[in-house]
Scaffold this motif. Structure first.
Motif, PDB file in Angstrom:
ATOM      1  N   SER A   1       7.956  -9.724 -11.059  1.00 47.95           N
ATOM      2  CA  SER A   1       7.514  -8.491 -10.392  1.00 47.95           C
ATOM      3  C   SER A   1       8.534  -8.027  -9.356  1.00 47.95           C
ATOM      4  O   SER A   1       8.818  -6.830  -9.225  1.00 47.95           O
ATOM      5  CB  SER A   1       6.151  -8.711  -9.729  1.00 47.95           C
ATOM      6  OG  SER A   1       5.126  -8.840 -10.695  1.00 47.95           O
ATOM      7  N   LEU A   2       9.115  -8.974  -8.632  1.00 45.20           N
ATOM      8  CA  LEU A   2      10.136  -8.619  -7.643  1.00 45.20           C
ATOM      9  C   LEU A   2      11.390  -8.074  -8.331  1.00 45.20           C
ATOM     10  O   LEU A   2      11.998  -7.100  -7.854  1.00 45.20           O
ATOM     11  CB  LEU A   2      10.481  -9.836  -6.786  1.00 45.20           C
ATOM     12  CG  LEU A   2       9.391 -10.316  -5.813  1.00 45.20           C
ATOM     13  CD1 LEU A   2       9.789 -11.643  -5.174  1.00 45.20           C
ATOM     14  CD2 LEU A   2       9.116  -9.268  -4.736  1.00 45.20           C
ATOM     15  N   GLN A   3      11.754  -8.681  -9.441  1.00 44.79           N
ATOM     16  CA  GLN A   3      12.942  -8.212 -10.177  1.00 44.79           C
ATOM     17  C   GLN A   3      12.756  -6.788 -10.683  1.00 44.79           C
ATOM     18  O   GLN A   3      13.676  -5.955 -10.622  1.00 44.79           O
ATOM     19  CB  GLN A   3      13.226  -9.159 -11.348  1.00 44.79           C
ATOM     20  CG  GLN A   3      13.739 -10.530 -10.926  1.00 44.79           C
ATOM     21  CD  GLN A   3      13.640 -11.556 -12.049  1.00 44.79           C
ATOM     22  OE1 GLN A   3      13.414 -11.205 -13.208  1.00 44.79           O
ATOM     23  NE2 GLN A   3      13.812 -12.831 -11.712  1.00 44.79           N
ATOM     24  N   GLU A   4      11.554  -6.484 -11.164  1.00 43.42           N
ATOM     25  CA  GLU A   4      11.276  -5.130 -11.652  1.00 43.42           C
ATOM     26  C   GLU A   4      11.244  -4.130 -10.492  1.00 43.42           C
ATOM     27  O   GLU A   4      11.706  -2.995 -10.615  1.00 43.42           O
ATOM     28  CB  GLU A   4       9.950  -5.109 -12.416  1.00 43.42           C
ATOM     29  CG  GLU A   4       9.986  -5.860 -13.739  1.00 43.42           C
ATOM     30  CD  GLU A   4      11.040  -5.293 -14.689  1.00 43.42           C
ATOM     31  OE1 GLU A   4      11.039  -4.064 -14.927  1.00 43.42           O
ATOM     32  OE2 GLU A   4      11.878  -6.070 -15.185  1.00 43.42           O
ATOM     33  N   THR A   5      10.705  -4.557  -9.366  1.00 44.30           N
ATOM     34  CA  THR A   5      10.678  -3.692  -8.182  1.00 44.30           C
ATOM     35  C   THR A   5      12.093  -3.373  -7.719  1.00 44.30           C
ATOM     36  O   THR A   5      12.388  -2.251  -7.275  1.00 44.30           O
ATOM     37  CB  THR A   5       9.893  -4.372  -7.041  1.00 44.30           C
ATOM     38  OG1 THR A   5       8.583  -4.736  -7.501  1.00 44.30           O
ATOM     39  CG2 THR A   5       9.756  -3.442  -5.840  1.00 44.30           C
ATOM     40  N   GLU A   6      12.977  -4.342  -7.848  1.00 45.32           N
ATOM     41  CA  GLU A   6      14.371  -4.156  -7.419  1.00 45.32           C
ATOM     42  C   GLU A   6      15.045  -3.019  -8.190  1.00 45.32           C
ATOM     43  O   GLU A   6      15.894  -2.313  -7.648  1.00 45.32           O
ATOM     44  CB  GLU A   6      15.136  -5.466  -7.608  1.00 45.32           C
ATOM     45  CG  GLU A   6      16.524  -5.441  -7.013  1.00 45.32           C
ATOM     46  CD  GLU A   6      17.119  -6.836  -6.911  1.00 45.32           C
ATOM     47  OE1 GLU A   6      18.339  -6.923  -6.710  1.00 45.32           O
ATOM     48  OE2 GLU A   6      16.377  -7.835  -7.029  1.00 45.32           O
ATOM     49  N   LYS A   7      14.662  -2.834  -9.426  1.00 48.70           N
ATOM     50  CA  LYS A   7      15.265  -1.764 -10.234  1.00 48.70           C
ATOM     51  C   LYS A   7      14.858  -0.379  -9.722  1.00 48.70           C
ATOM     52  O   LYS A   7      15.584   0.590  -9.906  1.00 48.70           O
ATOM     53  CB  LYS A   7      14.847  -1.919 -11.701  1.00 48.70           C
ATOM     54  CG  LYS A   7      15.315  -3.204 -12.365  1.00 48.70           C
ATOM     55  CD  LYS A   7      14.724  -3.329 -13.766  1.00 48.70           C
ATOM     56  CE  LYS A   7      15.073  -4.670 -14.411  1.00 48.70           C
ATOM     57  NZ  LYS A   7      14.414  -4.821 -15.741  1.00 48.70           N
ATOM     58  N   LEU A   8      13.683  -0.303  -9.080  1.00 46.91           N
ATOM     59  CA  LEU A   8      13.146   0.991  -8.655  1.00 46.91           C
ATOM     60  C   LEU A   8      13.478   1.312  -7.195  1.00 46.91           C
ATOM     61  O   LEU A   8      13.597   2.473  -6.828  1.00 46.91           O
ATOM     62  CB  LEU A   8      11.629   1.010  -8.861  1.00 46.91           C
ATOM     63  CG  LEU A   8      11.157   0.800 -10.305  1.00 46.91           C
ATOM     64  CD1 LEU A   8       9.634   0.728 -10.369  1.00 46.91           C
ATOM     65  CD2 LEU A   8      11.667   1.905 -11.221  1.00 46.91           C
ATOM     66  N   GLN A   9      13.573   0.280  -6.350  1.00 39.97           N
ATOM     67  CA  GLN A   9      13.907   0.451  -4.933  1.00 39.97           C
ATOM     68  C   GLN A   9      12.993   1.470  -4.234  1.00 39.97           C
ATOM     69  O   GLN A   9      13.435   2.492  -3.703  1.00 39.97           O
ATOM     70  CB  GLN A   9      15.373   0.878  -4.781  1.00 39.97           C
ATOM     71  CG  GLN A   9      16.384  -0.183  -5.150  1.00 39.97           C
ATOM     72  CD  GLN A   9      16.386  -1.376  -4.181  1.00 39.97           C
ATOM     73  OE1 GLN A   9      16.374  -1.208  -2.966  1.00 39.97           O
ATOM     74  NE2 GLN A   9      16.407  -2.575  -4.734  1.00 39.97           N
ATOM     75  N   PRO A  10      11.701   1.209  -4.203  1.00 37.35           N
ATOM     76  CA  PRO A  10      10.812   2.095  -3.441  1.00 37.35           C
ATOM     77  C   PRO A  10      11.161   2.039  -1.952  1.00 37.35           C
ATOM     78  O   PRO A  10      11.780   1.075  -1.488  1.00 37.35           O
ATOM     79  CB  PRO A  10       9.421   1.507  -3.694  1.00 37.35           C
ATOM     80  CG  PRO A  10       9.681   0.050  -3.977  1.00 37.35           C
ATOM     81  CD  PRO A  10      10.983   0.020  -4.730  1.00 37.35           C
ATOM     82  N   GLU A  11      10.763   3.069  -1.216  1.00 37.39           N
ATOM     83  CA  GLU A  11      11.072   3.103   0.214  1.00 37.39           C
ATOM     84  C   GLU A  11      10.311   2.019   0.985  1.00 37.39           C
ATOM     85  O   GLU A  11      10.769   1.551   2.036  1.00 37.39           O
ATOM     86  CB  GLU A  11      10.740   4.482   0.798  1.00 37.39           C
ATOM     87  CG  GLU A  11      11.800   5.539   0.552  1.00 37.39           C
ATOM     88  CD  GLU A  11      11.949   5.876  -0.914  1.00 37.39           C
ATOM     89  OE1 GLU A  11      13.110   6.100  -1.351  1.00 37.39           O
ATOM     90  OE2 GLU A  11      10.930   5.940  -1.639  1.00 37.39           O
ATOM     91  N   SER A  12       9.142   1.650   0.477  1.00 40.99           N
ATOM     92  CA  SER A  12       8.395   0.577   1.138  1.00 40.99           C
ATOM     93  C   SER A  12       7.664  -0.259   0.101  1.00 40.99           C
ATOM     94  O   SER A  12       7.350   0.211  -1.000  1.00 40.99           O
ATOM     95  CB  SER A  12       7.408   1.135   2.176  1.00 40.99           C
ATOM     96  OG  SER A  12       6.522   2.063   1.593  1.00 40.99           O
ATOM     97  N   LEU A  13       7.430  -1.495   0.461  1.00 47.17           N
ATOM     98  CA  LEU A  13       6.748  -2.458  -0.420  1.00 47.17           C
ATOM     99  C   LEU A  13       5.795  -3.282   0.427  1.00 47.17           C
ATOM    100  O   LEU A  13       6.211  -3.919   1.393  1.00 47.17           O
ATOM    101  CB  LEU A  13       7.760  -3.381  -1.106  1.00 47.17           C
ATOM    102  CG  LEU A  13       7.155  -4.507  -1.964  1.00 47.17           C
ATOM    103  CD1 LEU A  13       6.534  -3.930  -3.230  1.00 47.17           C
ATOM    104  CD2 LEU A  13       8.207  -5.556  -2.315  1.00 47.17           C
ATOM    105  N   THR A  14       4.530  -3.249   0.077  1.00 47.78           N
ATOM    106  CA  THR A  14       3.552  -4.091   0.756  1.00 47.78           C
ATOM    107  C   THR A  14       3.248  -5.287  -0.128  1.00 47.78           C
ATOM    108  O   THR A  14       2.880  -5.128  -1.296  1.00 47.78           O
ATOM    109  CB  THR A  14       2.259  -3.323   1.052  1.00 47.78           C
ATOM    110  OG1 THR A  14       2.576  -2.152   1.796  1.00 47.78           O
ATOM    111  CG2 THR A  14       1.308  -4.180   1.879  1.00 47.78           C
ATOM    112  N   ILE A  15       3.429  -6.473   0.433  1.00 48.16           N
ATOM    113  CA  ILE A  15       3.127  -7.706  -0.300  1.00 48.16           C
ATOM    114  C   ILE A  15       1.806  -8.250   0.230  1.00 48.16           C
ATOM    115  O   ILE A  15       1.714  -8.730   1.356  1.00 48.16           O
ATOM    116  CB  ILE A  15       4.253  -8.741  -0.166  1.00 48.16           C
ATOM    117  CG1 ILE A  15       5.556  -8.176  -0.772  1.00 48.16           C
ATOM    118  CG2 ILE A  15       3.863 -10.049  -0.854  1.00 48.16           C
ATOM    119  CD1 ILE A  15       6.729  -9.124  -0.725  1.00 48.16           C
ATOM    120  N   HIS A  16       0.778  -8.105  -0.591  1.00 52.43           N
ATOM    121  CA  HIS A  16      -0.557  -8.587  -0.238  1.00 52.43           C
ATOM    122  C   HIS A  16      -0.740 -10.016  -0.751  1.00 52.43           C
ATOM    123  O   HIS A  16      -0.151 -10.403  -1.759  1.00 52.43           O
ATOM    124  CB  HIS A  16      -1.637  -7.704  -0.871  1.00 52.43           C
ATOM    125  CG  HIS A  16      -1.622  -6.288  -0.404  1.00 52.43           C
ATOM    126  ND1 HIS A  16      -2.318  -5.854   0.698  1.00 52.43           N
ATOM    127  CD2 HIS A  16      -0.998  -5.188  -0.895  1.00 52.43           C
ATOM    128  CE1 HIS A  16      -2.122  -4.557   0.869  1.00 52.43           C
ATOM    129  NE2 HIS A  16      -1.321  -4.124  -0.083  1.00 52.43           N
TER     130      HIS A  16
END
Length: 501
Positions: A349-364
């Motif tokens: 999930s982190l690797q896929e998020t890295e491709k998109l680079q959202p301005e913010s990420l909340t880790i619940h």
């Protein structure tokens, strides 16, 4: 289930404190009845020597004995203050004997509340140095040095994002709750109802919502009260149709005063399956570019298991669509500990998020909320153990740092997996001001809509009075006028006169 034989007579709030602390170590605990024995035998002793308060605890577990003592100079104050100090001393020794007996270390110490950063700000506002705040949290509350350093980082970033954080009590923020979702997730206890059009309740709810916005906007205008931030949550606010969104935002801009000075408007478009080009056009029309597109996980099997009827690819596609159409501040959420997920799935999930680079990420971190489907059927949902959850949190910390994100807000929940936390990260300068406001409780938050909670904070005393709108749309439709009147009464109490322009 662990049963505690607690010796002595304690008031109900003390017993709850003992159970909350014990639940940090065991999945569930209860206090044995007087005639029963327990898995754990617990005794306390308190005494006072001059100005010194001393509490000892003795815990017996399967014939093994553990003892702890904690002493502190009496701080004085009224009866409530003195009671609070004694409770803190009892918490210290209980935590120590439980740590000794289980071999588990609680990095958050005796803190079981949801807002550790609020405590850090409190000490900071009392003019303590950073060094003194650190010692207070470590000595008085048993918080680990690592967690204190995290709190210090977050509060520093918050004060950069909102330099007047300690001086916004004369303003308010607005939360607007729209209680509809395509489906309800298994871990969710938010007021979220699968959206159906045949009953007409969506349209009737929106009529009430418009009226609530108008009347509260009229009051704010008469009092010259500025709005700091506006947040559309739910549910999923983008579950309604584009033309309904357009009408709702039009009522907002016509009703609230000083709209040109509102610092941020956020729309939680969390479910990718609700995002369409027409809805993004409406957001752009009203200058809204901060949204959430929440994957929660990048594993399709997990999404099915938790009741999210969209695919991973749809999340990616809707993120790219939003970005291409001008959404410049996108948040994404990930959850640690979802069913059948471990290190491998969370790393993916982190690797896929890295491709998109959202301005913010909340880790619940997954929390077992009492009313959720997941809590009612725990055997059906196999989740990560504590060490695995801790490793996933550490992975998230390392990933965010490597990708240029900074932690800017934090909160905790009861029954949270691994006694961990939820952390919001952002690219520097992209922090959500609303998230800071709601977590640090520095101003009133007016809740509008279904299931919306209001927190009315007295600008002079800091005292907070809560009010909750009905969660069910049918109940809201019948009683929204009564809710409006009660909120206006509460606002009159804390803003008896107009705020100077």
């Amino acid at each position: 289930m662990q049963t505690i034989a607690l010796h002595g007579n304690f008031k109900e709030d003390w017993v709850r404190m003992f159970i909350h602390l014990s639940n940090l170590f065991f999945e569930e605990t209860k206090i044995a009845k007087k005639e029963e024995t327990g898995d754990l035998d617990l005794r306390f002793e308190e005494r006072q020597q001059g100005d010194l308060l001393i509490v000892t605890a003795e815990l017996t577990v399967q014939e093994n004995n553990y003892r702890a003592e904690f002493k502190e100079t009496a701080e004085g104050g009224n009866e409530k203050d003195q009671n609070r100090q004694w409770k803190r001393l009892y918490s210290h020794v209980l935590l120590e004997v439980l740590e000794s007996s289980t071999g588990m270390n609680q990095e958050w110490g005796i803190l079981t509340g949801i807002r550790p950063t609020k405590l850090y700000h409190k000490y900071r506002q009392e003019s303590h140095s950073a060094h003194d705040v650190k010692q207070l949290l470590m000595d008085k509350h048993r918080v680990s040095e690592r967690k204190v350093n995290l709190l210090e980082t977050i509060t520093d970033i918050q004060l950069k994002a909102v330099p007047d954080l300690y001086n916004v009590q004369e303003e308010v923020s607005i939360y607007i709750g729209i209680p509809f979702c395509p489906t309800k997730c298994a871990y969710c206890t938010f007021p979220a109802y699968a959206i159906h059009r045949k009953s007409g309740r969506v349209e009737t709810f929106l009529d009430g919502l418009h009226e609530e916005i108008r009347q509260l906007g009229e009051w704010l205008t008469e009092r010259n009260v500025k709005v700091t931030t506006i947040y559309f949550g739910g549910g999923t606010p983008t579950s309604i149709e584009a033309e309904e969104m357009d009408a709702l935002y039009q009522v907002m801009v016509e009703s609230f005063p000083f709209m040109e000075e509102v610092r941020e408007v956020t729309v939680e478009a969390g479910r990718p399956d609700t995002i369409t080009p027409a809805k993004i056009d409406v957001l752009k029309k009203f200058g809204i570019d901060r949204i959430s597109v929440n994957p929660q996980s990048y594993t399709d099997e997990t999404l099915k298991a938790i009741g999210r009827h969209h695919t991973v690819q749809e999340t990616i596609d809707k993120f790219k669509l939003s970005r291409s159409m001008g959404m410049n501040n996108i948040n994404m959420d990930l959850i640690i500990g979802l069913p059948n997920e471990g290190i491998e799935e969370f790393s993916h999930s982190l690797q896929e998020t890295e491709k998109l680079q959202p301005e913010s990420l909340t880790i619940h971190t997954l929390s077992f909320k009492r009313a959720s489907e997941m809590t009612r059927n725990k055997k059906k949902y196999e989740v990560a153990d504590r060490p695995t959850a801790e490793q996933m949190m550490k992975l998230g910390e390392e990933w965010t740092e490597a990708n240029g994100y900074v932690p800017y807000y934090l909160y905790r929940q009861k029954n949270i997996l691994g006694n961990l936390e939820n952390v919001g990260y952002s690219k520097p300068g992209e922090e959500s001001i609303y998230n800071i406001m709601i977590m640090e409780e520095v101003q009133s938050i007016i809740g509008i809509g279904c299931g919306a909670s209001s927190k009315f904070r007295d600008p002079k005393t800091g005292r907070i009075t809560q009010f909750h709108n009905p969660k069910d749309p049918a109940a809201y439709i019948l009683s929204y006028q009564e809710s409006i009147e009660r909120k206006l009464e509460l606002l009159d109490e804390i803003f008896p006169q107009s705020v100077p322009k």
